[in-house]
Design an enzyme around this catalytic site. Structure first.
Site, PDB file in Angstrom:
ATOM      1  N   THR A 193       0.885  -0.963  -0.027  1.00 42.99           N
ATOM      2  CA  THR A 193      -0.213   0.094   0.060  1.00 42.99           C
ATOM      3  C   THR A 193       1.088   1.279  -0.116  1.00 42.99           C
ATOM      4  O   THR A 193       1.490   1.018   1.004  1.00 42.99           O
ATOM      5  CB  THR A 193      -1.279   0.048   1.162  1.00 42.99           C
ATOM      6  OG1 THR A 193      -1.398  -1.343   1.392  1.00 42.99           O
ATOM      7  CG2 THR A 193      -1.621   1.168   1.408  1.00 42.99           C
ATOM      8  N   ARG A 221     -12.813  -9.145   0.010  1.00 45.27           N
ATOM      9  CA  ARG A 221     -12.179  -8.931   1.427  1.00 45.27           C
ATOM     10  C   ARG A 221     -11.698  -7.425   1.266  1.00 45.27           C
ATOM     11  O   ARG A 221     -11.396  -7.061   0.015  1.00 45.27           O
ATOM     12  CB  ARG A 221     -10.947  -9.367   1.104  1.00 45.27           C
ATOM     13  CG  ARG A 221     -10.252  -9.391   2.426  1.00 45.27           C
ATOM     14  CD  ARG A 221      -8.823  -8.333   1.711  1.00 45.27           C
ATOM     15  NE  ARG A 221      -8.020  -7.979   2.361  1.00 45.27           N
ATOM     16  CZ  ARG A 221      -6.623  -7.607   2.284  1.00 45.27           C
ATOM     17  NH1 ARG A 221      -6.690  -6.482   1.598  1.00 45.27           N
ATOM     18  NH2 ARG A 221      -5.722  -7.506   3.433  1.00 45.27           N
ATOM     19  N   VAL A 222     -12.109  -6.748   2.734  1.00 46.42           N
ATOM     20  CA  VAL A 222     -11.331  -5.500   2.616  1.00 46.42           C
ATOM     21  C   VAL A 222     -10.128  -5.209   3.080  1.00 46.42           C
ATOM     22  O   VAL A 222     -10.179  -5.767   4.203  1.00 46.42           O
ATOM     23  CB  VAL A 222     -12.628  -4.606   2.947  1.00 46.42           C
ATOM     24  CG1 VAL A 222     -11.733  -3.031   3.561  1.00 46.42           C
ATOM     25  CG2 VAL A 222     -13.698  -4.191   2.265  1.00 46.42           C
ATOM     26  N   GLY A 223      -9.059  -4.355   3.324  1.00 54.22           N
ATOM     27  CA  GLY A 223      -7.801  -4.601   4.525  1.00 54.22           C
ATOM     28  C   GLY A 223      -8.346  -3.561   5.383  1.00 54.22           C
ATOM     29  O   GLY A 223      -8.680  -2.766   5.277  1.00 54.22           O
ATOM     30  N   ASP A 224      -6.450  -3.068   5.858  1.00 56.44           N
ATOM     31  CA  ASP A 224      -6.964  -1.658   6.705  1.00 56.44           C
ATOM     32  C   ASP A 224      -6.933  -0.320   5.628  1.00 56.44           C
ATOM     33  O   ASP A 224      -7.522   0.544   6.504  1.00 56.44           O
ATOM     34  CB  ASP A 224      -5.765  -1.912   7.054  1.00 56.44           C
ATOM     35  CG  ASP A 224      -4.380  -2.285   6.270  1.00 56.44           C
ATOM     36  OD1 ASP A 224      -4.380  -2.496   5.085  1.00 56.44           O
ATOM     37  OD2 ASP A 224      -3.042  -1.514   6.841  1.00 56.44           O
ATOM     38  N   GLY A 245       0.863  -3.729   4.547  1.00 54.82           N
ATOM     39  CA  GLY A 245       1.434  -5.246   5.136  1.00 54.82           C
ATOM     40  C   GLY A 245       0.010  -5.606   5.194  1.00 54.82           C
ATOM     41  O   GLY A 245      -1.061  -5.139   4.467  1.00 54.82           O
ATOM     42  N   GLY A 247      -3.193  -6.447   5.848  1.00 58.82           N
ATOM     43  CA  GLY A 247      -4.238  -5.389   6.976  1.00 58.82           C
ATOM     44  C   GLY A 247      -5.310  -6.388   7.987  1.00 58.82           C
ATOM     45  O   GLY A 247      -5.723  -5.813   8.349  1.00 58.82           O
TER      46      GLY A 247
HETATM   47  N1  GLY Z   1      -2.742  -3.368   3.529  1.00 62.09           N
HETATM   48  C1  GLY Z   1      -3.226  -3.736   2.572  1.00 62.09           C
HETATM   49  C2  GLY Z   1      -3.959  -5.052   2.546  1.00 62.09           C
HETATM   50  O1  GLY Z   1      -4.177  -5.237   3.579  1.00 62.09           O
HETATM   51  O2  GLY Z   1      -5.264  -4.479   1.871  1.00 62.09           O
END
Ligand code: GLY
Length: 333
Positions: A193, A221-224, A245, A247
């Site tokens: 990211t 899926r959604v990350g941080d 990293g 998420g």
């Molecule tokens: N840090 C990006 C993700 O995990 O999607």
């Protein structure tokens, strides 16, 4: 310093400032003249910082700077972790996540946005034009199209080839850092990211974070990265933080908000990032050995720092004093 000494010091400083024709102290006793600075995750942050600097260096706002800056990797087809050219999910869809936050605690986010090269610009419009903070998927796309964004195919031939290669074994094993991923069959599929934090000449902080998320993630899926408090947080009284990293682990500790709160308690940016990494290890020690997470932070004095789980987390800095790429210290070498 005693109250009287503080008074004398401030009076002397105010006199010097008055002679120089500058009002150095605002009513809240913070300096109002600041050295602008922009910091961002990874080596590729260098080009993004240079773009942000066109705004910051000419007196523009931190908010405009971070938006302009992260648009560089978003539009780069050779960057396979952000925007156009990002790796798709396991069904072949490039889905983008982004968020933005300014010095007034205003924030906007899009999650799972498809077909739009600049999710960060859509996130900013969510912040500025809607009563909401987050728009997802089709709703985010509908909003973008209604606001003049063009629908485009974000899956480049290179990313499509990598996805088809990956499908042969379909093993979901995100690699540690982009440096380690370059020579893998199917190309670099990881999670790098861009998170960018800036302070402008008024001392205002803003941040932006944008990603195509984990390569070959499950659909939906959604990350941080687009989650305010996890991938990005800005508190103009204290500082700002962002992460890169895996998420899922950052979300578990609401990482960027944690870093900012630690700075509020007096930690310097690097100590705050390190404490957040240690919290993450405490929560999930076995997992933490096998993945990468890095935090990057800046405080109101313009001091910055970073810390990561694993070696190899780099970050880029641009100010009037320097233009550099650093490698963050890490828990494991
Ligand atoms: N840090 C990006 C993700 O995990 O999607």
């Amino acid at each position: 310093m005693s109250t009287r000494r503080k008074f004398l010091f401030r009076s002397a400083a105010a006199s010097v400032a008055a002679l120089a024709g500058k009002n150095l102290f605002a009513a809240n006793h913070s300096p109002v003249i600041n050295d602008p600075i922009v910091i961002s995750t990874w080596d590729f942050g260098k080009e993004a910082n240079a773009e942000a600097w066109k705004t910051l260096g000419s007196g523009g706002s931190a908010l405009d700077a971070v938006e302009a800056g992260v648009k560089i990797p978003e539009a780069d087809p050779n960057n396979h972790t952000v925007g156009y050219g990002g790796m798709p999910d396991r069904e072949g869809h490039v889905t983008l996540d982004a968020c933005i936050m300014d010095e007034q605690y205003r924030c906007g986010s899009v999650m799972g946005l498809e077909h739009i090269v600049h999710p960060i610009a859509v996130a900013r419009l969510v912040m500025e034009k809607t009563p909401h903070v987050v728009l997802i998927g089709d709703g985010a796309l509908q909003f973008a199209l209604a606001n003049g964004f063009q629908k485009e195919n974000l899956l480049t031939p290179e990313s499509e080839k990598a996805w088809k290669e990956w499908l042969k074994e379909s093993k979901y094993e995100p690699v540690m850092n982009i440096e380690n991923a370059k020579n893998l069959p199917g190309g670099p599929y990881n999670h790098d990211t861009i998170g960018m934090l800036a302070m402008d000449a008024k001392g205002h902080l803003s941040g932006a974070c944008t990603t195509s998320g984990m390569a070959f993630k499950m659909r939906g899926r959604v990350g941080d990265s687009p989650i305010i408090g996890a991938g990005l947080y800005v508190d103009n009284e204290v500082g700002a933080a962002t992460s890169s990293g895996v998420g899922e682990e950052v979300i578990r500790i609401v990482g960027s908000h944690l870093v900012v709160e630690l700075m509020r308690q007096g930690y310097n940016p690097k100590e705050a990032c390190k404490a957040a990494v240690e919290r993450l290890i405490k929560r999930n020690p076995e997992k933490a050995k096998t993945i990468q997470v890095g935090f990057l932070a800046i405080n109101k004095k313009g001091q910055y720092g970073a810390y990561a789980l694993q070696k190899g987390f780099t970050y880029s800095v641009k100010s009037n004093k320097e233009e550099k790429i650093y490698e963050a210290e890490s828990k494991w070498k």
